[in-house]
Enzyme design. Sequence first.
Site, short mmCIF file in Angstrom:
data_model
loop_
_atom_site.label_atom_id
_atom_site.label_comp_id
_atom_site.label_asym_id
_atom_site.label_seq_id
_atom_site.Cartn_x
_atom_site.Cartn_y
_atom_site.Cartn_z
CG ASP A 1 -7.93 11.73 -7.43
OD1 ASP A 1 -8.82 11.97 -8.26
OD2 ASP A 1 -8.10 11.02 -6.42
CE1 TYR B 1 -11.10 10.32 -0.95
CE2 TYR B 1 -9.68 11.81 -2.19
CZ TYR B 1 -10.33 10.59 -2.06
OH TYR B 1 -10.19 9.65 -3.05
CE LYS C 1 -11.67 9.98 -6.30
NZ LYS C 1 -10.65 10.95 -5.84
N GLY D 1 -4.32 4.00 -4.13
CA GLY D 1 -3.93 3.12 -3.04
C GLY D 1 -2.92 2.06 -3.41
CB SER E 1 -4.95 1.20 3.40
OG SER E 1 -6.11 1.16 2.60
N GLY E 2 -1.40 1.72 3.11
CA GLY E 2 -0.21 2.02 3.91
C GLY E 2 0.61 0.83 4.33
CG LEU F 1 2.02 -3.21 0.05
CD1 LEU F 1 1.49 -3.26 -1.38
CD2 LEU F 1 3.01 -4.36 0.28
#
Length: 336
Positions: free
Chosen positions: A46, A51, A77, A234, A238-239, A241
């Site tokens: 994806d 981005y 997208k 996500g 966003s990181g 976890l």
Amino acid sequence: MTITSLLPGPIGFGTAPLGNMFRAIPDEEAAATVQAAWDQGIRYFDTAPFYGAGLSEERLGAALAGKDRDRYVLSTKVGRVILDELETGSRDLGEKGGLFEHGNPNKIVHEWTAEATERSIEDSLKRLGVDRLDIVWVHDIAQDFHGDLWLQKFEEARTGAFRVLSRLRDEGVIKAWGLGVNRTEPVELALALDEPQPDGFLLAGRYSLLDHDHALQRLLPMAAEHGVDMVVGGPYSSGILAGGTHFEYQEASPEIIEKVRRIKDIADRHAVSIKAAALQFSLAHPVTAAVVPGATKPSRIAEDLSALHENVPADFWAELRKANLVSPNAPLPGNA
């Protein structure tokens, strides 16, 4: 066609980090990470023009060049058109300011009209070096980028992007379309429309171990009722976890850091990796078709796949529930 029936497995590769999200990464590292995903069997990728102002699509296309197009599923997208003209000032990205400051310097036009949608798809095909897309998500028509104007952007997409993508799906040019957002309300609004109807949605950050209450209240029951699938973007919030410091694309607050610490304490007691808990939680909801964590290092791919298959005991989930760290309404792995 359901999103679940299109996807080759429960995990994909999210390429926002390949657009130099948070940091600049070398081309070689980006290519090696995509190759590691391929070598370890991941076949859903994806991406998005947003981005890194086209950088992620360019890098993904280069990494997949020469690979049989029939062997993988590709989504991108619409909603941002990347111009040849370079940006001279700072970009207005709402709550996400500075997110891709290390990406390409090209100007980005935020537009969801029919004309912009068709141009966006054409440009994405060129950057990716492919002749077709499988899934197209309508990107970021939500409050986090547009504040009180988000309903205006949604209406632009409804009369523009939604209709173009419905036509392309009906003509067999794409296989499915939906919304790719960080908020639940735009998807709820889309599901309530008589037409055009999305096939699914990519929801980033709103169905994670750390943040899922709101999605469970209204959106996910609606999705189940409509037979519409969710791809979870996500899953590591966003990181935060996955050992990082970001939540919602910003430095995590003390409250979020404390909540993660409590989850990690319970995980440590049960010898569970927090990555395994995060991925398996997001996949446990029956509406979920797949999770798409991002990565910028080849080693992260093996970690993700290991987390996907790690044995997580029912006692771990029971303790999270007892500590009010997961919603009482959230489906848990193994019906824990």
